[in-house]
Design a protein around this motif. Structure first.
Motif, PDB file in Angstrom:
ATOM      1  N   MET A  75       8.968 -10.980  -6.479  1.00  0.00           N
ATOM      2  CA  MET A  75       8.385  -9.645  -6.282  1.00  0.00           C
ATOM      3  C   MET A  75       7.168  -9.448  -7.188  1.00  0.00           C
ATOM      4  N   GLN A  76       7.246  -9.902  -8.427  1.00  0.00           N
ATOM      5  CA  GLN A  76       6.118  -9.763  -9.347  1.00  0.00           C
ATOM      6  C   GLN A  76       4.911 -10.543  -8.841  1.00  0.00           C
ATOM      7  N   THR A  82      -1.235  -8.165  -4.444  1.00  0.00           N
ATOM      8  CA  THR A  82      -1.402  -7.497  -3.143  1.00  0.00           C
ATOM      9  C   THR A  82      -1.467  -5.981  -3.232  1.00  0.00           C
ATOM     10  N   ILE A  83      -0.577  -5.374  -4.030  1.00  0.00           N
ATOM     11  CA  ILE A  83      -0.590  -3.907  -4.128  1.00  0.00           C
ATOM     12  C   ILE A  83      -0.953  -3.414  -5.529  1.00  0.00           C
ATOM     13  N   GLY A  84      -1.310  -4.346  -6.420  1.00  0.00           N
ATOM     14  CA  GLY A  84      -1.768  -3.957  -7.750  1.00  0.00           C
ATOM     15  C   GLY A  84      -0.679  -3.845  -8.791  1.00  0.00           C
ATOM     16  N   GLY A  85       0.528  -4.168  -8.447  1.00  0.00           N
ATOM     17  CA  GLY A  85       1.642  -4.098  -9.381  1.00  0.00           C
ATOM     18  C   GLY A  85       2.945  -4.269  -8.638  1.00  0.00           C
ATOM     19  N   SER A  86       4.028  -4.360  -9.368  1.00  0.00           N
ATOM     20  CA  SER A  86       5.337  -4.464  -8.722  1.00  0.00           C
ATOM     21  C   SER A  86       5.698  -3.115  -8.099  1.00  0.00           C
ATOM     22  N   VAL A  87       6.783  -3.097  -7.365  1.00  0.00           N
ATOM     23  CA  VAL A  87       7.266  -1.847  -6.775  1.00  0.00           C
ATOM     24  C   VAL A  87       7.522  -0.822  -7.878  1.00  0.00           C
ATOM     25  N   GLY A  88       8.149  -1.257  -8.962  1.00  0.00           N
ATOM     26  CA  GLY A  88       8.414  -0.364 -10.092  1.00  0.00           C
ATOM     27  C   GLY A  88       7.138   0.158 -10.731  1.00  0.00           C
ATOM     28  N   GLY A  93       3.595   4.964 -11.300  1.00  0.00           N
ATOM     29  CA  GLY A  93       2.189   5.319 -11.446  1.00  0.00           C
ATOM     30  C   GLY A  93       1.369   4.381 -12.308  1.00  0.00           C
ATOM     31  N   MET A  94       1.658   3.071 -12.224  1.00  0.00           N
ATOM     32  CA  MET A  94       0.907   2.098 -13.008  1.00  0.00           C
ATOM     33  C   MET A  94       0.413   0.972 -12.111  1.00  0.00           C
ATOM     34  N   ARG A  95      -0.527   0.195 -12.654  1.00  0.00           N
ATOM     35  CA  ARG A  95      -0.992  -1.011 -11.960  1.00  0.00           C
ATOM     36  C   ARG A  95      -1.439  -2.037 -12.987  1.00  0.00           C
ATOM     37  N   VAL A  96      -1.417  -3.301 -12.583  1.00  0.00           N
ATOM     38  CA  VAL A  96      -1.817  -4.405 -13.449  1.00  0.00           C
ATOM     39  C   VAL A  96      -3.251  -4.778 -13.091  1.00  0.00           C
ATOM     40  N   THR A 100     -11.095  -8.393 -17.464  1.00  0.00           N
ATOM     41  CA  THR A 100     -12.472  -8.669 -17.057  1.00  0.00           C
ATOM     42  C   THR A 100     -12.883  -7.880 -15.824  1.00  0.00           C
ATOM     43  N   GLY A 101     -11.958  -7.124 -15.231  1.00  0.00           N
ATOM     44  CA  GLY A 101     -12.241  -6.364 -14.018  1.00  0.00           C
ATOM     45  C   GLY A 101     -12.052  -7.227 -12.782  1.00  0.00           C
ATOM     46  N   GLY A 102     -12.193  -6.622 -11.621  1.00  0.00           N
ATOM     47  CA  GLY A 102     -12.047  -7.340 -10.361  1.00  0.00           C
ATOM     48  C   GLY A 102     -10.599  -7.536  -9.953  1.00  0.00           C
ATOM     49  N   TRP A 103     -10.405  -8.499  -9.057  1.00  0.00           N
ATOM     50  CA  TRP A 103      -9.073  -8.808  -8.521  1.00  0.00           C
ATOM     51  C   TRP A 103      -8.290  -9.617  -9.528  1.00  0.00           C
ATOM     52  N   VAL A 104      -7.006  -9.355  -9.620  1.00  0.00           N
ATOM     53  CA  VAL A 104      -6.141 -10.021 -10.595  1.00  0.00           C
ATOM     54  C   VAL A 104      -5.962 -11.508 -10.259  1.00  0.00           C
TER      55      VAL A 104
END
Length: 144
Positions: A75-76, A82-88, A93-96, A100-104
């Motif tokens: 899941m991680q 794909t969605i910027g973070g896990s479901v949790g 209300g958080m994202r990884v 350096t910016g851009g796509w992870v």
């Protein structure tokens, strides 16, 4: 005139808030995700993984324990890019994001997850409240 550049870690000024040295705001969107949200996010992710693993193995079995860990890791690795973070993360209300910016990308979630499932790196934090797994992956968990 003496050089004002810090020479050792002890010479660094303490941050006034987590994320200050990273150029992140003190609060609101874009600020470092705090401990309560992080604990809530990992609890949500673990419960989801536990329930999915129950579909394939009985709760008290060794197989269920390993499946839970595998589902959590998958899941991680799948949801961070794909969605910027896990479901949790997303539900709290958080994202990884990469520093350096851009796509992870794909390698950051892999490295981050491998260290996260070892647990200890997630318990070692710096003054910006970034776990060792985030430091190695070059990511930061921020409020969205």
């Amino acid at each position: 005139m003496p050089d004002a550049t810090p020479r050792t870690f002890g010479d660094l000024e303490p941050s006034r808030w987590p994320g200050e040295r990273l150029g992140l705001p003190d609060s609101g969107p874009g600020s470092v995700g705090r401990v309560g949200r992080r604990i809530g996010a990992i609890a949500i992710d673990w419960v989801v993984a536990l329930l999915i693993a129950l579909l394939f193995a009985p709760y008290s079995s060794l197989l269920h324990s390993w499946l839970t860990l595998a589902v959590f890791a998958i899941m991680q690795v799948v949801f961070i890019p794909t969605i910027g973070g896990s479901v949790g993360h997303r539900l709290t209300g958080m994202r990884v994001v990469p520093l350096t910016g851009g796509w992870v990308g794909l390698w950051r979630p892999l490295v981050r997850t491998l260290l996260l499932i070892v647990v200890v790196p997630a318990l070692v934090w710096d003054s910006d409240q970034r776990g060792f797994h985030d430091k190695v992956a070059g990511t930061v968990l921020i409020r969205s």
